[in-house]
Design a protein around this motif. Structure first.
Motif, short mmCIF file in Angstrom:
data_model
loop_
_atom_site.label_atom_id
_atom_site.label_comp_id
_atom_site.label_asym_id
_atom_site.label_seq_id
_atom_site.Cartn_x
_atom_site.Cartn_y
_atom_site.Cartn_z
N VAL A 195 0.80 -1.23 0.00
CA VAL A 195 0.00 0.00 0.00
C VAL A 195 0.84 1.28 0.00
N VAL A 196 2.11 1.21 0.32
CA VAL A 196 2.94 2.42 0.30
C VAL A 196 3.10 2.91 -1.14
N ASN A 197 2.73 4.17 -1.41
CA ASN A 197 2.97 4.72 -2.74
C ASN A 197 3.37 6.19 -2.74
N ARG A 198 3.59 6.75 -1.56
CA ARG A 198 4.13 8.11 -1.44
C ARG A 198 5.13 8.15 -0.29
N SER A 199 6.15 8.96 -0.45
CA SER A 199 7.07 9.21 0.65
C SER A 199 7.41 10.70 0.66
N THR A 200 7.69 11.22 1.84
CA THR A 200 8.07 12.62 1.98
C THR A 200 9.50 12.71 2.51
N TYR A 201 10.19 13.74 2.07
CA TYR A 201 11.58 13.94 2.46
C TYR A 201 11.83 15.39 2.83
N ARG A 202 12.82 15.58 3.69
CA ARG A 202 13.39 16.90 3.96
C ARG A 202 14.84 16.86 3.50
N ILE A 203 15.31 17.96 2.94
CA ILE A 203 16.68 18.01 2.43
C ILE A 203 17.41 19.20 3.03
N GLU A 204 18.72 19.06 3.18
CA GLU A 204 19.57 20.15 3.64
C GLU A 204 20.90 20.06 2.90
N GLY A 205 21.42 21.21 2.48
CA GLY A 205 22.71 21.19 1.80
C GLY A 205 23.29 22.58 1.63
N GLU A 206 24.61 22.64 1.65
CA GLU A 206 25.29 23.91 1.45
C GLU A 206 25.41 24.21 -0.04
N MET A 207 25.25 25.51 -0.37
CA MET A 207 25.40 25.97 -1.75
C MET A 207 26.16 27.29 -1.73
N ASP A 208 26.56 27.77 -2.91
CA ASP A 208 27.31 29.02 -2.99
C ASP A 208 26.54 30.16 -2.34
N ARG A 209 27.27 31.02 -1.66
CA ARG A 209 26.61 32.13 -0.97
C ARG A 209 26.14 33.23 -1.92
N THR A 268 7.44 15.56 -1.89
CA THR A 268 6.61 14.36 -1.86
C THR A 268 6.80 13.66 -3.18
N VAL A 269 7.17 12.36 -3.14
CA VAL A 269 7.50 11.66 -4.37
C VAL A 269 6.86 10.26 -4.39
N GLN A 270 6.87 9.66 -5.58
CA GLN A 270 6.37 8.31 -5.76
C GLN A 270 7.23 7.32 -4.98
N ALA A 271 6.57 6.32 -4.40
CA ALA A 271 7.29 5.29 -3.66
C ALA A 271 6.55 3.97 -3.82
N GLY A 272 7.22 2.89 -3.50
CA GLY A 272 6.56 1.60 -3.46
C GLY A 272 6.79 0.71 -4.66
N GLN A 273 5.93 -0.28 -4.80
CA GLN A 273 6.13 -1.34 -5.79
C GLN A 273 5.96 -0.87 -7.22
#
Length: 229
Positions: A109-123, A179-184
């Motif tokens: 039944v899993v078909n969506r997943s959510t993520y948080r991202i963090e990263g350094e970039m040029d100032r 929020t992205v596609q997930a699962g089988q």
């Protein structure tokens, strides 16, 4: 047979171990905790535990899910307390609840997943450029991503599997959610979305240098995302 859904975190150095090692850690913890696990039949019986979806190595898990099947009933509070005492550092149980034994399997039944991202970039990046790159991702008709498997290279269009993407930039640090596609039926990896964002924005950054947190696993019911935890 009694079914329990465990919501847990995977954090710290343990995020660098693979899914099979996490499954083994839970199996050992259940034995130490003296939980009456059900086992499969056959020559090599295995404990009845079903994870919702493997977490990529290196990604933090904020609300990971596993269903445990026990022979006799144990209170959810007792299951949680025993697992907390038995699991290694970095695997932490947050919630345990009983679920119907005949409910659909998590992996089905899993078909969506959510993520948080963090990263350094040029100032020198201006917020408007970040906003434009986000919109470029969301408005793109096609986003090709190449995956390298064992003796195989595969290219696929990930754009249909990107449902939401937001990002903010401040003082050299990019943060965002998606929020992205997930699962089988296929999954979109967060680093693929970040790679597209970097490419569309013309930024100098490497998605491998970002930190990723999976924050939830969901199913879609009547066009509504429902948490499985």
């Amino acid at each position: 047979m009694f079914r329990y859904r465990v919501t847990f975190k995977k954090e710290g150095p343990v995020r660098w171990i693979g899914h099979l090692d996490v499954a083994r850690a839970f199996e050992r913890a259940c034995r130490r905790a003296a939980l009456p696990l059900c086992y499969s039949e056959g020559f090599n019986p295995r404990p009845r535990m079903v994870f919702a979806m493997p977490l990529p190595v290196g990604v933090f898990g904020r609300r990971e899910l596993v269903d445990l099947y026990l022979r006799t009933p144990v209170s959810p509070e007792a299951v949680k307390a025993r697992l907390l005492d038995a699991l290694p550092e970095g695997l932490r149980v947050d919630v345990v609840k009983r679920v119907p034994r005949d409910a659909p399997a998590l992996m089905a039944v899993v078909n969506r997943s959510t993520y948080r991202i963090e990263g350094e970039m040029d100032r020198g990046i201006v917020p408007e450029a970040v906003a434009a790159a986000v919109q470029a991702v969301l408005k793109a008709k096609e986003i090709k991503s190449t995956r390298y498997g064992k003796n195989k290279v595969r290219e696929r269009d990930i754009r249909p599997g990107i449902f939401c993407f937001e990002a903010q930039y401040k003082s050299g640090m990019l943060t965002g959610t998606m929020t992205v596609q997930a699962g089988q039926q296929g999954n979109v990896r967060p680093e693929e979305v970040v790679a597209a964002f970097i490419r569309f924005g013309g930024f100098k950054a490497d998605p491998r240098d970002f930190t990723y947190y999976r924050t939830g696993l969901f199913t879609v019911t009547s066009d509504r995302m429902v948490s499985l935890g």
